[in-house]
Every structure is written in structure tokens, then in C-alpha cells.
Design a protein around this motif. Structure first.
Motif, PDB file in Angstrom:
ATOM      1  N   ILE B 107       0.839  -1.204   0.000  1.00 58.11           N
ATOM      2  CA  ILE B 107       0.000   0.000   0.000  1.00 58.11           C
ATOM      3  C   ILE B 107       0.872   1.252   0.000  1.00 58.11           C
ATOM      4  O   ILE B 107       1.764   1.401   0.845  1.00 58.11           O
ATOM      5  N   VAL B 108       0.607   2.132  -0.951  1.00 56.60           N
ATOM      6  CA  VAL B 108       1.360   3.384  -1.079  1.00 56.60           C
ATOM      7  C   VAL B 108       1.025   4.279   0.118  1.00 56.60           C
ATOM      8  O   VAL B 108      -0.147   4.409   0.485  1.00 56.60           O
ATOM      9  N   PRO B 109       2.014   4.903   0.756  1.00 59.14           N
ATOM     10  CA  PRO B 109       1.725   5.779   1.895  1.00 59.14           C
ATOM     11  C   PRO B 109       1.098   7.095   1.448  1.00 59.14           C
ATOM     12  O   PRO B 109       1.241   7.496   0.295  1.00 59.14           O
ATOM     13  N   GLY B 110       0.419   7.756   2.388  1.00 55.75           N
ATOM     14  CA  GLY B 110      -0.055   9.109   2.151  1.00 55.75           C
ATOM     15  C   GLY B 110       1.029  10.115   2.473  1.00 55.75           C
ATOM     16  O   GLY B 110       2.143   9.744   2.854  1.00 55.75           O
ATOM     17  N   LEU B 111       0.688  11.388   2.311  1.00 58.06           N
ATOM     18  CA  LEU B 111       1.628  12.465   2.638  1.00 58.06           C
ATOM     19  C   LEU B 111       1.114  13.254   3.837  1.00 58.06           C
ATOM     20  O   LEU B 111      -0.095  13.420   4.009  1.00 58.06           O
ATOM     21  N   ALA B 112       2.034  13.718   4.658  1.00 65.93           N
ATOM     22  CA  ALA B 112       1.663  14.582   5.783  1.00 65.93           C
ATOM     23  C   ALA B 112       2.467  15.867   5.714  1.00 65.93           C
ATOM     24  O   ALA B 112       3.649  15.854   5.363  1.00 65.93           O
ATOM     25  N   GLN B 113       1.802  16.966   6.022  1.00 68.86           N
ATOM     26  CA  GLN B 113       2.483  18.257   6.135  1.00 68.86           C
ATOM     27  C   GLN B 113       2.385  18.642   7.610  1.00 68.86           C
ATOM     28  O   GLN B 113       1.288  18.772   8.146  1.00 68.86           O
ATOM     29  N   THR B 114       3.535  18.766   8.262  1.00 68.53           N
ATOM     30  CA  THR B 114       3.498  18.925   9.720  1.00 68.53           C
ATOM     31  C   THR B 114       3.786  20.354  10.165  1.00 68.53           C
ATOM     32  O   THR B 114       3.969  20.600  11.349  1.00 68.53           O
ATOM     33  N   THR B 115       3.795  21.318   9.233  1.00 66.36           N
ATOM     34  CA  THR B 115       3.994  22.705   9.650  1.00 66.36           C
ATOM     35  C   THR B 115       2.869  23.091  10.620  1.00 66.36           C
ATOM     36  O   THR B 115       1.704  22.796  10.360  1.00 66.36           O
ATOM     37  N   PRO B 116       3.217  23.750  11.755  1.00 64.11           N
ATOM     38  CA  PRO B 116       2.230  23.965  12.814  1.00 64.11           C
ATOM     39  C   PRO B 116       1.010  24.778  12.365  1.00 64.11           C
ATOM     40  O   PRO B 116      -0.102  24.518  12.819  1.00 64.11           O
ATOM     41  N   ASP B 117       1.185  25.740  11.460  1.00 64.07           N
ATOM     42  CA  ASP B 117       0.032  26.573  11.103  1.00 64.07           C
ATOM     43  C   ASP B 117      -0.800  25.995   9.961  1.00 64.07           C
ATOM     44  O   ASP B 117      -1.888  26.502   9.685  1.00 64.07           O
ATOM     45  N   ALA B 118      -0.308  24.956   9.295  1.00 66.67           N
ATOM     46  CA  ALA B 118      -1.089  24.368   8.197  1.00 66.67           C
ATOM     47  C   ALA B 118      -0.882  22.860   8.133  1.00 66.67           C
ATOM     48  O   ALA B 118      -0.455  22.326   7.117  1.00 66.67           O
ATOM     49  N   PRO B 119      -1.228  22.143   9.232  1.00 64.26           N
ATOM     50  CA  PRO B 119      -1.091  20.692   9.174  1.00 64.26           C
ATOM     51  C   PRO B 119      -2.058  20.133   8.136  1.00 64.26           C
ATOM     52  O   PRO B 119      -3.163  20.665   7.963  1.00 64.26           O
ATOM     53  N   ASP B 120      -1.625  19.110   7.410  1.00 66.30           N
ATOM     54  CA  ASP B 120      -2.512  18.563   6.381  1.00 66.30           C
ATOM     55  C   ASP B 120      -2.093  17.138   6.055  1.00 66.30           C
ATOM     56  O   ASP B 120      -0.978  16.737   6.367  1.00 66.30           O
TER      57      ASP B 120
END
Lengths: 308, 308
Positions: B107-120
Motif C-alpha cells: 500500500i502506497v503511503p499518504g503524505l503529511a504536512q506537519t507545519t504547525p500553522d497548516a497541518p494537512d
């Protein structure tokens, strides 16, 4: 005890609140029910009205003044909208008579704004406005939170312009039914006006000109990546939507002479909006929404010669 | 007919799309079902997987590559998020193995954006991105409409930053369950990309920086005061939300070298977003979302040595 002289009813979409009043406007009895427009359409308006009189133990033959959705096209009778700009006192005088034999029952009309780029309507809030004790002179910005929050500019007793922000409805839909429900808890956690998460989200939204859609999903991501609690998630959604509403309203309404607002609200929304306005640098005068609608109904009865 | 060499599955929240592929990525068979994450949680993922192989008439022992919500915490196994910035090829290589005896399923992983003001976060769209045929060089803005529309900036093959606008979800909730449902019709009227009402609302929203809440109730008032038709009401809501999304995304994403976008979409949304981007002065390159996810899955299988 003074003699009963008037029935006053705030008859909304989902709720009905009725008062038995003396000739001076003081309240002698109160009745609340869920027989709003939706239920009354099933049970008949005249049946709900008769039940209401019974619950209030009202003597026969008293005049009755009504505001709200009971006067809409889907209501008891249609009380046609009064177009703005219009003086509030003139609006109240346009109350429409319900053709009920042997009874003087009148419904306060709503307001319509027919400008092509911002058509809008209200029903019920015009009566709250009339009862909010606004000074006759000067320009006043009024905010009335709820399912469909109304913002009104009143100038020397005349409603000049108004707008609707459906913030309460958006909150309920997003909190209860969007992907964010997994973050806010089911049912959604309650929001405290003193919550730092509310204030932070509100400040962010106040600075972003009415846009909140960019920040919604970060609440979900906050849960997944940072363990954001349901209480903080709910506070962030609430702060975001209320902050965005205030920012948007300030951009769409006529420019203000001062950062001053009359907030007509009750329940938890009163505290949340007061906190948000304070963050926006506003001086807030708070008016209880229920007291305002009662005063407005009494004033409408007076203007129509139904009480001395 | 070339020999079957790979199973490729796009396994989302509500839907599953599966393909039997040859070693060169060409499609030999296809199966679609509503056994997305929600149904698979009830039926078990391995059961749905076995049914899928049967429907595809896949020979035993083929390797399988999967993307989407099947890799989430509530999925078959969790394929942990890869934090951005990250090169797309490296993301694909992180595919997680499902511990299924005698089978190579990843299974291909998802992406995470961990910048505090724009987590996604995203899951599935990273595979669409990888299959969209973006030039390896240069900076590309990519928009992927849907329930939760993803906007991504890709720089020289690396995902730099992304954001989520839940426009599809907001549209469904507002059109289907808010007061506006009385204006749009039940079910809501379909929206044509060529509708003048869509274009007008979109232009208005593009100029208002992501704010749409001020204009929502005017759709209801338009019905009551001006007889706005259900088709025009639906077109206005759609134009308003898509225009506001584009305006908001342009404010929140890094500044662009040019007004150029890669639009990965399919179905009616492809036409609506293309029309909205054109109104916003963008040059649009359209990529079919389904073709993109298929190519991305094949590329992931290749990167993981599952096909030659």
C-alpha cells in the motif's frame, strides 16, 4: 396582579415562545413549545394558537401580536415583506391581520432588501431590533447571531441595509456531518468563550477577510497528526467561523463610524460573539435576544393600537 | 493478449476501483464497487480483496499495489504518512507490505504536512500526482477537485507544500441539507460548466478572497424575491464555492511563477473547475484523474520492483 391585556408570540421555524402580558408590557405568564412553523403546518396554525392560549390561561378575547415565520408564505397568513430602507416604527405598523372571527390577531411583517447584488430577507429579527432599545439618533451596527445570523445597519431609527451569514447552520452541518465530526466528537464538544483555541482560531480568521475554507481541514489533520482534543477542535471550528463572519460582514456592510456593535443574542452564542467582537477591537453592547423580542412585540401592539 | 502481471487498486473511503494490468501497464480488466473503507471495515479487507481478484478473474499469485484510505489508521494496514517536502518517487518506494501469506500486496503511503500553522494530510492523491505526467523539471501547481480538494506545489519532482479545501463536502452539505435545499431542488439541480449563473457567481467569488459566506443566503433570498430557478441557484452555489476555493488557495499557497495549473479531475467537476480556472485567467492542463491514478499505481509497482 395587573389585568392581562395582550398575547405576544415569537413564532419561529422550529420553536414558539408566547407570553401573556399586562397593559404595561409586564409578563404575567410564559409558554414555550416546539410547535414552530414546521409542526404548525401539520397541526394547523389555529390549533397550535388555541393550545397556546390554553397553556397561558389567557382570558378569551385578548388581542394577539405575532412575529416570525408564522407570517411567511408557508405560515399562518403571509405578512408581506416591507422593503428597506424603512423606519422600524413603520414596519411594526404594517402588521397583517389573521382572518380569525372574533379575534384581533396580527403578524409583524418581515423585511426585504431588493438590491440586485445583495437580495436578503428577515422575519422575526425586525421585532428584536425594534425592542433592542437602540437610541433613536445615530448610526448603529447590530449583530443578531443564530442559525442565520443577521447584521443590520440602523440609521436614525431606519433600517438602512442588512445581510445574512448562515454561520449557525454551517457550524451545525460541519460539526455534525462533515469529516470534522470525527475530530469534534459525537455530539460535538461544547465551546467555552474563554477557550484559548477559540481565541486563536478567531484571531486567525479575523485577519483573513472572511475566508475559513482553507483552515477547515487543518482541524482534521490536527487530530490525526497532533492529537488535537475534541474540545479544542470544536473551539477552533467555532472561532474560525465566527471570526470569518465578522471579517466578512465588515467588508460587506457600509463603513462604520466606530468599532461599536449592539449584540442581540442569548445562550452560549452571546458569550462567543462577545468574545470574538472584543478580539476584533469592538466595543460591545449586549442585549438579551428574548427580552428584545418581547419588548418589540409589545411595541408593535402599541403601534397598532392593540394596547393603550 | 499480454499476460496479466499486476493488480492495481484505488481504495478510497466509499469506492474501490481495481485493474488487472499487463507488465507494460496496459489494462486487461477492470472492477468497480462500493466496497470502500467503510464497507471493507464491516466485511474485512481480506474478504473484499479476495472478491476483487475473483471479479477481475486474476490468476493466483500476482503482486498487488494499492493506494488510498486502505492504508489509513482505519484501513487494512497503516502505511505511515511520508512528511513533505518529499520527492514523489521516494514516496512510492515507501509502500507498506500487507502481511498476507503467499501474496505480495503493498500500500502506497499518504503524505503529511506537519507545519504547525497548516497541518494537512492526503491519501490516494499522491498516487494521482505521480501518474499525472508532470515534467520532472520546474514548479507546477496541481489542483485535484473532489470531496476534499487537494492543491499541491511540486518543484522538480518534489512535493513542496499542499493544502485541502473541502469544497465538495461543503457543496453536498449546503445543497442537500441547509435552507438552500429549498432553492436548489431536491435532489439539487445539475450544474453546467457553461451556465452564465455559474460564471457570474464564480467571478464574484474570485474577487472576494475566499469568502463565500456573505453570498450564500442571497441564493435563498433570490428564490423568494426574484424567482431564481433551481438550476440557476445550484449554478450560483457551485460557482461561489469553486471561485472562493481558487481565490483562497492562491492566497494560501506559495506565489506562482505563472497562472498555470494542472487540473487532475474527472466527471462534471473537471468541466466546472476548468471553467473557473479560465475565468481566473489560468492556463489549464487537464489530466483525467482515473488515468492518473492508474499510471501512478503502475509507477509505484515499478519503483517497488513488483513489475519488471
Amino acid at each position: 396582579m395587573p389585568a392581562p391585556a395582550l398575547i405576544a408570540i415569537d413564532w419561529g421555524t422550529t420553536r414558539l415562545r408566547a407570553w401573556l402580558m399586562a397593559g404595561d408590557g409586564s409578563v404575567l405568564a410564559e409558554h414555550r413549545s416546539d410547535d414552530g412553523l414546521i409542526e404548525a403546518q401539520k397541526k394547523r396554525f389555529s390549533t397550535v394558537y388555541a393550545t397556546t392560549l390554553e397553556k397561558l390561561q389567557a382570558p378569551a378575547g385578548l388581542p394577539a401580536i405575532i412575529c416570525g415565520m408564522a407570517g411567511s408564505r408557508r405560515g399562518w397568513i403571509e405578512a408581506p415583506y416591507v422593503p428597506v430602507p424603512a423606519p422600524l416604527s413603520a414596519v411594526l405598523k404594517e402588521a397583517a391581520r389573521v382572518p380569525q372571527p372574533g379575534a384581533d390577531i396580527r403578524i409583524v411583517p418581515g423585511l426585504a432588501q431588493t438590491t440586485p447584488d445583495a437580495p436578503d430577507v428577515m422575519r422575526g429579527e425586525e421585532t428584536q431590533l425594534a425592542g433592542a432599545g437602540l437610541p433613536v439618533e445615530g448610526t448603529h451596527l447590530v449583530c443578531m447571531p443564530g442559525t442565520h445570523c443577521k447584521w443590520v445597519t440602523v440609521e436614525n431609527g431606519r433600517v438602512k441595509t442588512f445581510g445574512t451569514w448562515p454561520t449557525g447552520e454551517l457550524y451545525a452541518l460541519i460539526a455534525g456531518q462533515s469529516i470534522l465530526r470525527h475530530s469534534l466528537g459525537e455530539p460535538p464538544a461544547a465551546v467555552a468563550a474563554s477557550s484559548p483555541a477559540f481565541a486563536e482560531a478567531c484571531r486567525t480568521a479575523l485577519a483573513e477577510g472572511g475566508d475559513f475554507s482553507a483552515r477547515l481541514f487543518s482541524i482534521r489533520a490536527g487530530t490525526l497528526l497532533n492529537g488535537l482534543s475534541p474540545a479544542d477542535a470544536a473551539a477552533r471550528l467555532s472561532g474560525l467561523l465566527i471570526g470569518a463572519e465578522i471579517a466578512s460582514a465588515l467588508l460587506h456592510l457600509p463603513p462604520l463610524p466606530a468599532r461599536r456593535v449592539v449584540l442581540i443574542a442569548s445562550g452560549p452564542l452571546a458569550g462567543l460573539y462577545a468574545a470574538a467582537f472584543t478580539l476584533a477591537g469592538f466595543e460591545v453592547r449586549s442585549v438579551d435576544a428574548e427580552a428584545a423580542v418581547r419588548s418589540g412585540l409589545y411595541e408593535a401592539a402599541r403601534q397598532n393600537g392593540m394596547v393603550a
